[in-house]
Design an enzyme around this catalytic site. Structure first.
Site, PDB file in Angstrom:
ATOM      1  N   CYS A 120       0.846  -1.202   0.000  1.00  0.00           N
ATOM      2  CA  CYS A 120       0.000   0.000   0.000  1.00  0.00           C
ATOM      3  C   CYS A 120       0.874   1.241   0.000  1.00  0.00           C
ATOM      4  O   CYS A 120       1.409   1.646   1.043  1.00  0.00           O
ATOM      5  CB  CYS A 120      -0.909   0.005   1.216  1.00  0.00           C
ATOM      6  SG  CYS A 120      -1.834  -1.542   1.403  1.00  0.00           S
TER       7      CYS A 120
ATOM      8  N   ASN B 140       1.578   5.429  -1.339  1.00  0.00           N
ATOM      9  CA  ASN B 140       0.813   6.665  -1.169  1.00  0.00           C
ATOM     10  C   ASN B 140      -0.205   6.880  -2.280  1.00  0.00           C
ATOM     11  O   ASN B 140      -1.221   7.528  -2.056  1.00  0.00           O
ATOM     12  CB  ASN B 140       1.753   7.865  -1.060  1.00  0.00           C
ATOM     13  CG  ASN B 140       2.347   7.968   0.326  1.00  0.00           C
ATOM     14  OD1 ASN B 140       1.668   8.323   1.273  1.00  0.00           O
ATOM     15  ND2 ASN B 140       3.613   7.606   0.468  1.00  0.00           N
ATOM     16  N   SER B 141       0.045   6.360  -3.472  1.00  0.00           N
ATOM     17  CA  SER B 141      -0.909   6.539  -4.570  1.00  0.00           C
ATOM     18  C   SER B 141      -1.718   5.284  -4.859  1.00  0.00           C
ATOM     19  O   SER B 141      -2.914   5.364  -5.099  1.00  0.00           O
ATOM     20  CB  SER B 141      -0.177   6.938  -5.859  1.00  0.00           C
ATOM     21  OG  SER B 141       0.583   8.106  -5.665  1.00  0.00           O
ATOM     22  N   PHE B 142      -1.066   4.136  -4.858  1.00  0.00           N
ATOM     23  CA  PHE B 142      -1.720   2.910  -5.305  1.00  0.00           C
ATOM     24  C   PHE B 142      -1.496   1.749  -4.350  1.00  0.00           C
ATOM     25  O   PHE B 142      -0.501   1.713  -3.636  1.00  0.00           O
ATOM     26  CB  PHE B 142      -1.179   2.490  -6.690  1.00  0.00           C
ATOM     27  CG  PHE B 142      -1.484   3.480  -7.776  1.00  0.00           C
ATOM     28  CD1 PHE B 142      -2.759   3.563  -8.320  1.00  0.00           C
ATOM     29  CD2 PHE B 142      -0.496   4.347  -8.243  1.00  0.00           C
ATOM     30  CE1 PHE B 142      -3.049   4.483  -9.317  1.00  0.00           C
ATOM     31  CE2 PHE B 142      -0.777   5.272  -9.247  1.00  0.00           C
ATOM     32  CZ  PHE B 142      -2.058   5.334  -9.784  1.00  0.00           C
ATOM     33  N   ILE B 143      -2.452   0.810  -4.398  1.00  0.00           N
ATOM     34  CA  ILE B 143      -2.264  -0.482  -3.730  1.00  0.00           C
ATOM     35  C   ILE B 143      -1.878  -1.488  -4.809  1.00  0.00           C
ATOM     36  O   ILE B 143      -2.609  -1.672  -5.780  1.00  0.00           O
ATOM     37  CB  ILE B 143      -3.564  -0.953  -3.038  1.00  0.00           C
ATOM     38  CG1 ILE B 143      -4.001   0.061  -1.979  1.00  0.00           C
ATOM     39  CG2 ILE B 143      -3.366  -2.346  -2.420  1.00  0.00           C
ATOM     40  CD1 ILE B 143      -5.346  -0.265  -1.332  1.00  0.00           C
TER      41      ILE B 143
ATOM     42  N   TYR C 133      18.772   3.972  10.072  1.00  0.00           N
ATOM     43  CA  TYR C 133      18.130   5.185  10.596  1.00  0.00           C
ATOM     44  C   TYR C 133      18.408   5.359  12.089  1.00  0.00           C
ATOM     45  O   TYR C 133      18.485   4.367  12.823  1.00  0.00           O
ATOM     46  CB  TYR C 133      16.610   5.113  10.367  1.00  0.00           C
ATOM     47  CG  TYR C 133      16.108   5.950   9.200  1.00  0.00           C
ATOM     48  CD1 TYR C 133      16.884   6.152   8.069  1.00  0.00           C
ATOM     49  CD2 TYR C 133      14.847   6.543   9.247  1.00  0.00           C
ATOM     50  CE1 TYR C 133      16.415   6.910   7.012  1.00  0.00           C
ATOM     51  CE2 TYR C 133      14.362   7.309   8.189  1.00  0.00           C
ATOM     52  CZ  TYR C 133      15.148   7.487   7.070  1.00  0.00           C
ATOM     53  OH  TYR C 133      14.680   8.244   6.038  1.00  0.00           O
TER      54      TYR C 133
ATOM     55  N   GLY D 170      10.654   4.293   6.103  1.00  0.00           N
ATOM     56  CA  GLY D 170       9.463   3.788   5.407  1.00  0.00           C
ATOM     57  C   GLY D 170       9.531   2.271   5.249  1.00  0.00           C
ATOM     58  O   GLY D 170      10.559   1.719   4.840  1.00  0.00           O
TER      59      GLY D 170
ATOM     60  N   ASP E 282       8.144   0.340   3.120  1.00  0.00           N
ATOM     61  CA  ASP E 282       8.349  -0.126   1.737  1.00  0.00           C
ATOM     62  C   ASP E 282       9.832  -0.087   1.396  1.00  0.00           C
ATOM     63  O   ASP E 282      10.365  -0.996   0.740  1.00  0.00           O
ATOM     64  CB  ASP E 282       7.511   0.692   0.733  1.00  0.00           C
ATOM     65  CG  ASP E 282       7.721   2.194   0.834  1.00  0.00           C
ATOM     66  OD1 ASP E 282       8.345   2.685   1.800  1.00  0.00           O
ATOM     67  OD2 ASP E 282       7.240   2.901  -0.075  1.00  0.00           O
TER      68      ASP E 282
HETATM   69  N1  LIG Z   1       0.363  -0.286 -14.033  1.00  0.00           N
HETATM   70  C1  LIG Z   1       0.458   0.866 -13.367  1.00  0.00           C
HETATM   71  N2  LIG Z   1      -0.519   1.220 -12.523  1.00  0.00           N
HETATM   72  C2  LIG Z   1      -0.439   2.355 -11.811  1.00  0.00           C
HETATM   73  N3  LIG Z   1       0.582   3.225 -11.907  1.00  0.00           N
HETATM   74  C3  LIG Z   1       1.570   2.939 -12.733  1.00  0.00           C
HETATM   75  C4  LIG Z   1       1.570   1.757 -13.502  1.00  0.00           C
HETATM   76  N4  LIG Z   1       2.698   1.747 -14.233  1.00  0.00           N
HETATM   77  C5  LIG Z   1       3.344   2.880 -13.957  1.00  0.00           C
HETATM   78  N5  LIG Z   1       2.674   3.624 -13.063  1.00  0.00           N
HETATM   79  C6  LIG Z   1       3.123   4.902 -12.507  1.00  0.00           C
HETATM   80  O1  LIG Z   1       3.757   4.614 -11.259  1.00  0.00           O
HETATM   81  C7  LIG Z   1       3.660   5.716 -10.384  1.00  0.00           C
HETATM   82  C8  LIG Z   1       3.217   5.217  -9.040  1.00  0.00           C
HETATM   83  O2  LIG Z   1       4.133   4.265  -8.591  1.00  0.00           O
HETATM   84  P1  LIG Z   1       3.867   3.371  -7.312  1.00  0.00           P
HETATM   85  O3  LIG Z   1       5.109   2.598  -7.098  1.00  0.00           O
HETATM   86  O4  LIG Z   1       2.592   2.614  -7.455  1.00  0.00           O
HETATM   87  O5  LIG Z   1       3.665   4.500  -6.204  1.00  0.00           O
HETATM   88  P2  LIG Z   1       3.257   4.408  -4.670  1.00  0.00           P
HETATM   89  O6  LIG Z   1       3.938   3.181  -4.116  1.00  0.00           O
HETATM   90  O7  LIG Z   1       3.762   5.672  -4.080  1.00  0.00           O
HETATM   91  O8  LIG Z   1       1.751   4.297  -4.580  1.00  0.00           O
HETATM   92  C9  LIG Z   1       2.713   6.703 -11.036  1.00  0.00           C
HETATM   93  O9  LIG Z   1       3.483   7.767 -11.604  1.00  0.00           O
HETATM   94  C10 LIG Z   1       2.042   5.897 -12.140  1.00  0.00           C
HETATM   95  O10 LIG Z   1       1.724   6.706 -13.239  1.00  0.00           O
HETATM   96  C1  LIG Z   2       9.390   7.860   1.352  1.00  0.00           C
HETATM   97  C2  LIG Z   2       7.975   7.331   1.211  1.00  0.00           C
HETATM   98  C3  LIG Z   2       7.008   8.496   1.255  1.00  0.00           C
HETATM   99  C4  LIG Z   2       7.859   6.609  -0.148  1.00  0.00           C
HETATM  100  O1  LIG Z   2       6.513   6.234  -0.345  1.00  0.00           O
HETATM  101  P1  LIG Z   2       5.897   5.862  -1.782  1.00  0.00           P
HETATM  102  O2  LIG Z   2       6.422   6.811  -2.792  1.00  0.00           O
HETATM  103  O3  LIG Z   2       6.361   4.445  -2.071  1.00  0.00           O
HETATM  104  O4  LIG Z   2       4.411   5.923  -1.611  1.00  0.00           O
HETATM  105  C5  LIG Z   2       7.655   6.284   2.336  1.00  0.00           C
HETATM  106  O5  LIG Z   2       8.639   5.299   2.338  1.00  0.00           O
HETATM  107  C6  LIG Z   2       7.560   6.926   3.691  1.00  0.00           C
HETATM  108  O6  LIG Z   2       6.544   7.459   4.064  1.00  0.00           O
HETATM  109  N1  LIG Z   2       8.677   6.875   4.482  1.00  0.00           N
HETATM  110  C7  LIG Z   2       8.728   7.427   5.816  1.00  0.00           C
HETATM  111  C8  LIG Z   2       9.805   8.462   5.894  1.00  0.00           C
HETATM  112  C9  LIG Z   2      11.218   7.894   5.718  1.00  0.00           C
HETATM  113  O7  LIG Z   2      11.412   6.823   5.109  1.00  0.00           O
HETATM  114  O8  LIG Z   2      12.150   8.559   6.218  1.00  0.00           O
HETATM  115  K   LIG Z   3       6.155   2.137  -2.986  1.00  0.00           K
END
Ligand SMILES: Nc1ncnc2c1ncn2[C@@H]1O[C@H](COP(=O)(O)OP(=O)(O)O)[C@@H](O)[C@H]1O
Ligand SMILES: CC(C)(COP(=O)(O)O)[C@@H](O)C(=O)NCCC(=O)O
Ligand SMILES: [K+]
Length: 249
Positions: A7, A9-12, A93, A100, A102
């Site tokens: 999960c 910040n934008s997508f699951i 850290y 984070g 992830d």
């Molecule tokens: N199949 C896909 N579905 C959704 N987003 C995608 C896909 N392929 C590339 N992207 C791009 O990946 C970015 C989001 O990456 P993601 O690793 O899912 O982010 P987060 O972990 O922060 O939610 C966006 O810029 C989106 O446009």
């Molecule tokens: C740096 C991040 C925002 C990346 O998140 P993502 O782009 O994968 O959604 C996330 O790992 C997070 O909230 N980290 C906590 C702060 C840190 O790692 O210092």
């Molecule tokens: K991520």
């Protein structure tokens, strides 16, 4: 069958594995809990026995999702938690619980696959870089805005930068200087991202010479892969680490 969730910040990002954690039976990228349930509902013969997840969302959001999954599928739901040390990697850290999750899982996955020094670059909402030395010591990392944040900041904070997603995608077919706003912005942001990548590589070389593996992951990894031909693009790197941090009981 095992349900795995990342999960961000934008997508699951989700996938369903066969019970022995082997074959991938289904997967997807969704923008809401509801869309997740819909995606899972489309899988024929779904019979979940276990769910593991990692989240960088708030405790409330993550709690709501875990309750939803327990109610919908009546399975144990295990969330990855922070640790100072795991699978030979030591979290660098000052306050390990603030790194984070992830990033932490991608580091565990990367160090496991590399069996040595590695640079892990994740291109999601944010872009992150993490340096893990050959002895498993995490030297720290960097966080900067990813493509979605860069373009949205420009679109939000300037009055005359406005364009749609389709135009954005088309603008990246070439990287010559833009002759339209969308080309200028999209290409400019992508060059910033690539510049960041080159800087991380230089730093890794200064530590380890050529003796390290570069991992690219996250939704936008493909945007930078051509500037690091030696890199391993591993879209499921976080899931590799998730299986290590949350093994089947
Ligand atoms: N199949 C896909 N579905 C959704 N987003 C995608 C896909 N392929 C590339 N992207 C791009 O990946 C970015 C989001 O990456 P993601 O690793 O899912 O982010 P987060 O972990 O922060 O939610 C966006 O810029 C989106 O446009
Ligand atoms: C740096 C991040 C925002 C990346 O998140 P993502 O782009 O994968 O959604 C996330 O790992 C997070 O909230 N980290 C906590 C702060 C840190 O790692 O210092
Ligand atoms: K991520």
């Amino acid at each position: 069958m095992i349900l795995e969730l990342d999960c961000g910040n934008s997508f699951i990002k989700w996938r369903v594995l066969a019970a022995n954690a082997g074959q991938v039976l289904g997967e997807g990228v969704v923008d809401s809990n509801l869309a997740l349930l819909e995606g899972l509902g489309e899988l024929k013969g779904l019979a979940l026995t276990f769910c593991r997840l990692v989240s960088v969302r708030t405790a409330e959001e993550t709690g709501a999702l875990t309750s939803l999954l327990r109610d919908a599928f009546d399975v144990p739901v295990v969330c990855a938690t922070p640790a100072r040390k795991m699978s030979g990697v030591r979290n660098g850290y000052e306050e390990f619980e603030r790194l984070g999750l992830d990033r932490w899982l991608a580091m565990l996955g990367g160090f496991h696959l590399a069996s040595g020094a590695c640079l892990v670059l994740d291109f999601g909402t944010a872009v992150t870089a993490d340096f893990i030395a050959s002895d498993g010591e995490h030297l720290g990392g960097f966080i900067c805005p990813g493509m979605p944040l860069m373009r949205n900041q420009l679109r939000t904070h300037t009055r005359k930068i406005r364009y749609g997603d389709l135009a954005a995608e088309q603008a990246l077919e070439s990287l010559v200087p833009g002759r339209t706003t969308v080309e200028a912005v999209e290409r400019g942001c992508l060059l910033m991202l690539r510049g960041f990548v080159m800087t991380q590589l230089e730093l890794a070389r200064s530590y380890w010479g050529e003796d390290f593996v570069v991992f690219l992951t996250g939704g936008d990894a493909s945007l930078v892969s051509e500037v690091v031909p030696r890199a391993r693009v591993v879209p499921d790197l976080v899931f590799v680490g998730l299986a290590m941090a949350c093994p089947l009981s």
